[in-house]
Design an enzyme around this catalytic site. Structure first.
Site, PDB file in Angstrom:
ATOM      1  CB  SER A 171      -0.964  -0.013   1.266  1.00 47.01           C
ATOM      2  OG  SER A 171      -1.421   1.164   1.535  1.00 47.01           O
ATOM      3  CE1 TYR A 212      -3.821  -2.810   5.340  1.00 41.09           C
ATOM      4  CE2 TYR A 212      -3.335  -0.289   5.051  1.00 41.09           C
ATOM      5  CZ  TYR A 212      -3.745  -1.712   4.597  1.00 41.09           C
ATOM      6  OH  TYR A 212      -3.991  -1.820   2.987  1.00 41.09           O
ATOM      7  CE  LYS A 265      -1.734  -4.067   3.042  1.00 42.70           C
ATOM      8  NZ  LYS A 265      -1.693  -5.110   2.171  1.00 42.70           N
TER       9      LYS A 265
HETATM   10  P1  NAP Z   1     -12.033  -5.769  -0.447  1.00 44.35           P
HETATM   11  O1  NAP Z   1     -12.509  -4.877  -1.497  1.00 44.35           O
HETATM   12  O2  NAP Z   1     -12.398  -5.453   0.941  1.00 44.35           O
HETATM   13  O3  NAP Z   1     -11.910  -7.220  -0.577  1.00 44.35           O
HETATM   14  C1  NAP Z   1     -11.534  -8.034   0.579  1.00 44.35           C
HETATM   15  C2  NAP Z   1     -11.472  -9.259  -0.114  1.00 44.35           C
HETATM   16  O4  NAP Z   1     -10.680 -10.191   0.786  1.00 44.35           O
HETATM   17  C3  NAP Z   1     -12.615 -10.013  -0.247  1.00 44.35           C
HETATM   18  O5  NAP Z   1     -12.739 -10.997  -1.477  1.00 44.35           O
HETATM   19  C4  NAP Z   1     -12.701 -11.190   1.312  1.00 44.35           C
HETATM   20  O6  NAP Z   1     -13.665 -12.188   0.962  1.00 44.35           O
HETATM   21  C5  NAP Z   1     -11.085 -11.388   1.172  1.00 44.35           C
HETATM   22  N1  NAP Z   1     -10.652 -11.562   2.383  1.00 44.35           N
HETATM   23  C6  NAP Z   1     -10.746 -10.670   3.550  1.00 44.35           C
HETATM   24  N2  NAP Z   1     -10.045 -11.368   4.563  1.00 44.35           N
HETATM   25  C7  NAP Z   1      -9.371 -12.637   3.992  1.00 44.35           C
HETATM   26  C8  NAP Z   1      -8.522 -13.661   4.634  1.00 44.35           C
HETATM   27  N3  NAP Z   1      -8.172 -13.683   5.880  1.00 44.35           N
HETATM   28  N4  NAP Z   1      -8.153 -14.704   3.911  1.00 44.35           N
HETATM   29  C9  NAP Z   1      -8.485 -14.789   2.514  1.00 44.35           C
HETATM   30  N5  NAP Z   1      -9.636 -13.562   2.082  1.00 44.35           N
HETATM   31  C10 NAP Z   1      -9.804 -12.539   2.630  1.00 44.35           C
HETATM   32  O7  NAP Z   1     -10.386  -5.289  -0.045  1.00 44.35           O
HETATM   33  P2  NAP Z   1      -9.445  -4.245  -1.309  1.00 44.35           P
HETATM   34  O8  NAP Z   1      -9.557  -2.978  -1.030  1.00 44.35           O
HETATM   35  O9  NAP Z   1      -9.453  -4.985  -2.480  1.00 44.35           O
HETATM   36  O10 NAP Z   1      -7.834  -4.727  -0.611  1.00 44.35           O
HETATM   37  C11 NAP Z   1      -7.129  -5.711  -1.191  1.00 44.35           C
HETATM   38  C12 NAP Z   1      -5.481  -5.351  -0.968  1.00 44.35           C
HETATM   39  O11 NAP Z   1      -5.218  -4.362  -1.358  1.00 44.35           O
HETATM   40  C13 NAP Z   1      -5.471  -5.480   0.570  1.00 44.35           C
HETATM   41  O12 NAP Z   1      -4.087  -6.159   0.812  1.00 44.35           O
HETATM   42  C14 NAP Z   1      -5.431  -4.135   1.077  1.00 44.35           C
HETATM   43  O13 NAP Z   1      -4.304  -3.654   2.132  1.00 44.35           O
HETATM   44  C15 NAP Z   1      -4.692  -3.523  -0.342  1.00 44.35           C
HETATM   45  N6  NAP Z   1      -4.953  -2.140  -0.328  1.00 44.35           N
HETATM   46  C16 NAP Z   1      -6.060  -1.479  -0.622  1.00 44.35           C
HETATM   47  C17 NAP Z   1      -6.107  -0.448  -0.646  1.00 44.35           C
HETATM   48  C18 NAP Z   1      -7.789   0.485  -0.998  1.00 44.35           C
HETATM   49  O14 NAP Z   1      -7.728   1.823  -0.940  1.00 44.35           O
HETATM   50  N7  NAP Z   1      -8.975  -0.258  -1.165  1.00 44.35           N
HETATM   51  C19 NAP Z   1      -5.081   0.597  -0.995  1.00 44.35           C
HETATM   52  C20 NAP Z   1      -3.578  -0.135  -0.807  1.00 44.35           C
HETATM   53  C21 NAP Z   1      -3.811  -1.361  -0.660  1.00 44.35           C
HETATM   54  P3  NAP Z   1     -14.112 -12.864   1.956  1.00 44.35           P
HETATM   55  O15 NAP Z   1     -15.095 -12.022   2.987  1.00 44.35           O
HETATM   56  O16 NAP Z   1     -14.986 -14.084   1.496  1.00 44.35           O
HETATM   57  O17 NAP Z   1     -12.970 -13.474   2.827  1.00 44.35           O
END
Ligand code: NAP
Length: 238
Positions: free
Chosen positions: A144, A157, A161
């Site tokens: 991130s 968090y 990262k």
């Molecule tokens: P999201 O839209 O909330 O999606 C979360 C996904 O993770 C869902 O498919 C959920 O499905 C699954 N999940 C949650 N806990 C899990 C676990 N313990 N094991 C396996 N699957 C799990 O999240 P996102 O924003 O796309 O984030 C994805 C990645 O991008 C993360 O690493 C986050 O730190 C990173 N990131 C996000 C942002 C942002 O602004 N969104 C920015 C920088 C980095 P289930 O409920 O079925 O498990």
């Protein structure tokens, strides 16, 4: 139009039934890879497999909570049955608390590091026997921007990262001689379920946006929602 650069490759993407993981799985599939999607909930996995299959992509799925050893074992069993593994995308992360780093309760710290860092390390370690059989193994960790510049509201968090940046560098050096590359993607703030704590209230938005020179989030429409909406429109036409 995708370039089909990944025909013949097999990819695992963790946490890929929604958000960024789903978008990555979809793109890898469009490039020709066979993709194994996974997340904790069976129903989410089934739905993601269905949505991506309807797009004509070669996809299978299996539930996998990345912090559970047995689940990770099953994930790699599926890869073996699928024909091996070329690409591992370690995307799962949690953030159970909002707040500054030294205010983080111990149990939340442990959870964050277990899922975000330890599970990424273990997935990479456990993927190695299969990646070593590939001509061009690839490991991609999802970090991130908070890994480079900690976010006030996401203290612990952010540190997890940053740890992924270190893991990427150390593993990249270790595996380079085997032609396995290790890279890290560090997204900015993208509106997903995960980031809703940063984007849903004005106060949180003000703090988050103050760290972003462009003063806006990346444009991202949930691919799951997009495909569902497209399907609804098509169904209404008939
Ligand atoms: P999201 O839209 O909330 O999606 C979360 C996904 O993770 C869902 O498919 C959920 O499905 C699954 N999940 C949650 N806990 C899990 C676990 N313990 N094991 C396996 N699957 C799990 O999240 P996102 O924003 O796309 O984030 C994805 C990645 O991008 C993360 O690493 C986050 O730190 C990173 N990131 C996000 C942002 C942002 O602004 N969104 C920015 C920088 C980095 P289930 O409920 O079925 O498990």
């Amino acid at each position: 139009m995708s370039l089909k650069r990944l025909v013949g490759r097999i990819a695992i993407v963790t946490a890929s039934t929604d958000g960024i993981g789903f978008a990555i799985a979809k793109r890898l599939g469009q490039e020709g890879a066979k993709v194994i999607v996974s997340s904790r909930k069976q129903q989410n996995v089934e739905e993601a497999v269905k949505l991506l299959s309807q797009e004509g992509l070669d996809v299978t799925g299996v539930p996998c909570h990345v912090a559970k050893t047995e689940d990770r074992k099953k994930l790699f069993e599926v890869a073996k049955q699928y024909g091996g593994l070329d690409i591992l995308v370690s995307n799962a992360a949690v953030n159970p608390v909002m707040g500054e780093v030294l205010d983080c309760p111990e149990d939340a710290w442990e959870k964050i590091f277990e899922v975000n860092v330890k599970s990424s390390f273990l997935l990479a370690q456990e993927a190695l026997p299969l990646l070593r059989q590939s001509k061009a193994g690839r490991i991609i960790f999802i970090s991130s921007i908070a890994g480079f510049q900690p976010m006030t509201l996401l203290g612990a968090y952010s540190v997890s990262k940053t740890a992924l940046l270190g893991l990427t560098k150390a593993a990249a050096v270790q595996l380079a001689k085997e032609n396995i590359t290790v890279n890290c993607v560090a997204p900015g703030v993208i509106k997903t379920k995960f980031s809703s704590a940063l984007t849903s209230t004005q106060a949180a938005q003000d703090i988050a946006l103050s760290m972003i020179p462009l003063n806006r989030y990346l444009n991202f429409i949930s691919h799951v929602k997009l495909i569902r909406n497209q399907r609804k429109i098509q169904e209404q036409k008939y």
